[in-house]
Design an enzyme around this catalytic site. Sequence first.
Site, mmCIF file in Angstrom:
data_model
loop_
_atom_site.group_PDB
_atom_site.id
_atom_site.type_symbol
_atom_site.label_atom_id
_atom_site.label_comp_id
_atom_site.label_asym_id
_atom_site.label_seq_id
_atom_site.Cartn_x
_atom_site.Cartn_y
_atom_site.Cartn_z
ATOM 1 N N LEU A 1 7.442 0.249 -6.241
ATOM 2 C CA LEU A 1 6.901 1.364 -7.007
ATOM 3 C C LEU A 1 5.416 1.522 -6.703
ATOM 4 O O LEU A 1 4.624 0.605 -6.927
ATOM 5 C CB LEU A 1 7.112 1.151 -8.510
ATOM 6 C CG LEU A 1 8.490 1.544 -9.079
ATOM 7 C CD1 LEU A 1 9.594 0.690 -8.486
ATOM 8 C CD2 LEU A 1 8.497 1.436 -10.594
ATOM 9 N N ASP A 2 5.058 2.685 -6.212
ATOM 10 C CA ASP A 2 3.688 2.954 -5.776
ATOM 11 C C ASP A 2 2.747 3.139 -6.970
ATOM 12 O O ASP A 2 3.065 3.857 -7.923
ATOM 13 C CB ASP A 2 3.686 4.224 -4.914
ATOM 14 C CG ASP A 2 2.305 4.631 -4.456
ATOM 15 O OD1 ASP A 2 1.735 3.915 -3.620
ATOM 16 O OD2 ASP A 2 1.796 5.657 -4.949
ATOM 17 N N HIS B 1 -0.271 1.727 -11.896
ATOM 18 C CA HIS B 1 -1.379 1.834 -12.852
ATOM 19 C C HIS B 1 -1.662 3.293 -13.188
ATOM 20 O O HIS B 1 -2.340 3.577 -14.185
ATOM 21 C CB HIS B 1 -2.634 1.174 -12.275
ATOM 22 C CG HIS B 1 -2.954 1.622 -10.891
ATOM 23 N ND1 HIS B 1 -2.433 1.003 -9.775
ATOM 24 C CD2 HIS B 1 -3.724 2.636 -10.418
ATOM 25 C CE1 HIS B 1 -2.873 1.607 -8.679
ATOM 26 N NE2 HIS B 1 -3.661 2.611 -9.047
ATOM 27 N N GLU C 1 3.141 -1.966 -6.916
ATOM 28 C CA GLU C 1 1.737 -1.903 -6.516
ATOM 29 C C GLU C 1 0.980 -1.583 -7.797
ATOM 30 O O GLU C 1 1.237 -0.555 -8.434
ATOM 31 C CB GLU C 1 1.485 -0.819 -5.477
ATOM 32 C CG GLU C 1 0.011 -0.751 -5.080
ATOM 33 C CD GLU C 1 -0.357 0.520 -4.347
ATOM 34 O OE1 GLU C 1 -1.356 0.487 -3.602
ATOM 35 O OE2 GLU C 1 0.323 1.545 -4.515
ATOM 36 N N ASP D 1 -2.965 -7.450 -3.376
ATOM 37 C CA ASP D 1 -4.150 -6.871 -2.734
ATOM 38 C C ASP D 1 -5.337 -7.830 -2.753
ATOM 39 O O ASP D 1 -6.167 -7.811 -1.834
ATOM 40 C CB ASP D 1 -4.543 -5.566 -3.430
ATOM 41 C CG ASP D 1 -3.616 -4.414 -3.060
ATOM 42 O OD1 ASP D 1 -3.347 -4.234 -1.868
ATOM 43 O OD2 ASP D 1 -3.146 -3.712 -3.972
ATOM 44 N N ASN E 1 -5.852 3.772 5.682
ATOM 45 C CA ASN E 1 -6.982 4.281 4.918
ATOM 46 C C ASN E 1 -8.326 3.957 5.562
ATOM 47 O O ASN E 1 -9.378 4.285 5.007
ATOM 48 C CB ASN E 1 -6.939 3.752 3.475
ATOM 49 C CG ASN E 1 -5.875 4.462 2.659
ATOM 50 O OD1 ASN E 1 -5.508 5.595 2.969
ATOM 51 N ND2 ASN E 1 -5.372 3.815 1.623
#
Length: 614
Positions: free
Chosen positions: A266-267, A270, A302, A327, A402
């Site tokens: 799941l992206d 937050h 994530e 991360d 990115n």
Amino acid sequence: MVAGLGGAEQFRRHGPQVIEKGVWFNLWAPSAGSVELLEVGRGPRRMSRDDDGWYQTLSSAARVGTRYQFRINGDLVVPDPASCFQPEDVDSPSEVIDMAALRDAMLYPGRSWAEAVIYELHVGTFSAEGTYAGVEKKLPYLRDLGITAIELMPLNDVPGRHNWGYDGVLLNAPNARYGRPEDLKRLLHAAHDLDIMVYLDVVYNHFGPQLNYLHSYAGKFFSSRHTTGWGPAVNLEGKEGQFVRQFLIDNALMWLRDYGFDGLRLDAVHALKDESERHFLIELAETVRSQLMGRQVHLMLENEANQAHLLGRPSGRAKLYNAQWGDDFHNSLHVLLTGEDEGYYRAFADKPLAHLARSLAEGFAYQGEIFPLHNKPRGEPSAHLPPDATIFFSQNHDQIGNRALGERLASLVSSQKLIQAMVLLLLNPHIPMLFMGEEAAVTTPFLFFADWQGEAAELTREGRRKEFTHFKAFSTPEMRDQIPDPCDPSTFAASKLDWANIERSAPSREFQRLTQELLAIRCTKIIPRIKEGFVGVKTELIGAHGKTGGINIRWQTGHGLALQIVANFSEQAILRPSLIEGDTLWGNEPSSGHPYLHASDIVACLGQLPRSAH
């Protein structure tokens, strides 16, 4: 196929329902004054509305394969937001797919989470074909490498010919550029036949900006109370939020049940703003767990918020989510390897060695401390979680794509550092993830690309360049002009893996063999220890030189074994600490007479702890 007709209430759910008497069409459009069904080749059919904003009609002429659209307020023609396939593009007619007919009588049961070695890939750039069939051809290679799970970047349909997938407009429709739904199903069958799990990256936190018509007829799909970096948040609260939650949970179940995916990532959860008594993330996980019992389904997050409570193992098994992307591990490791300290690396540049050690030992580097980039607390205590509650990587689509020029780690660091990073990644007990081509140390960039036109393309191009204004390497307009245009077809083409070149390259073949060797060690030595469970961990920083130096970390199992990794990230030799006796998985033997760790050295050992250390 649903056997009978029943009442309309029975079919009040997103998307067409195929029944014996035709197809029951549904659209939740509470903001619309009228809705008509437009079947290709037939006249318009007015749809009836109920008090909750559901428009419905039964078409006895429709069947699997029928193409259709909706006309809103006699003017705006739109695809079905719950379309299961768009043969042309997102602004073209939807096609009726009988999802129930796609289901297997018996689904692949999956593999244990401890066995997961994940390989993230983008279907459009992974192979020359850029299709599901192109991925299928490489499955034997991935199996032989030691990969046990592939993770596909988002498949939901987006406008244009190519896109990362995070600008999704039609969440239920796998992108026709990659093949038909049957082709996707064939890929999953082929992977499962090789005992490879297949995960899917899904995006529920926002919808793409182009050709997204939901605001026109379902304004309450979005929240007036919350915003995100992409605009108004998806509405997950109140009565209207219940219809949105149902849509998203049904989407998750479709991928897992109908296609047979083994897990979802799941992206950016937050950005799921929800103050309901039962948070959407909890409802989704509990629904999936209850409806798919008997299969090993893995749910991954994530989550910048580092919310350990979503990863709990109250009975030794994941109750909600199996793991979160780590991360913190990546960012601190990247600082140590490259020396970069701009962008989000600033939050890890003050003490990267300590951040890395804490990530390895406890999962999160930030567990409630002030996060410098946001100047507010980030995270929850995570030391109680097992190592496999975090997914570690030294590269992924975000961390490469990115970057302004999309450089991979192989273009940024020496071969010795690249090897050190791979050894650390694959021989620690957290779940490892590789990004496509990483196993061969390719230098092919992975750039940010999309296929927008007109003003949207110009805004994307300028936004991309503005994003790097504060980076030293792109501080002037002339420097920023070197950033590839995301909407230029050459940017997409440059991101494709060149397998013929990989096979010709001696360094690539050598790094493939290294990856294969490390994954074989992980399979025989590390995974059994993960299944046994770890009961403690000790870390120390060694030979510190300013912000760099070395780490010595030792995970202890309940059977008296210990896994030890010692690594030197400085440019100077440091005194090697004592190593446990047993199997040397990588590096110099304890009795080799080498008392020092040289720059980029790494040693991994597995052995029995002395009783005094238990």
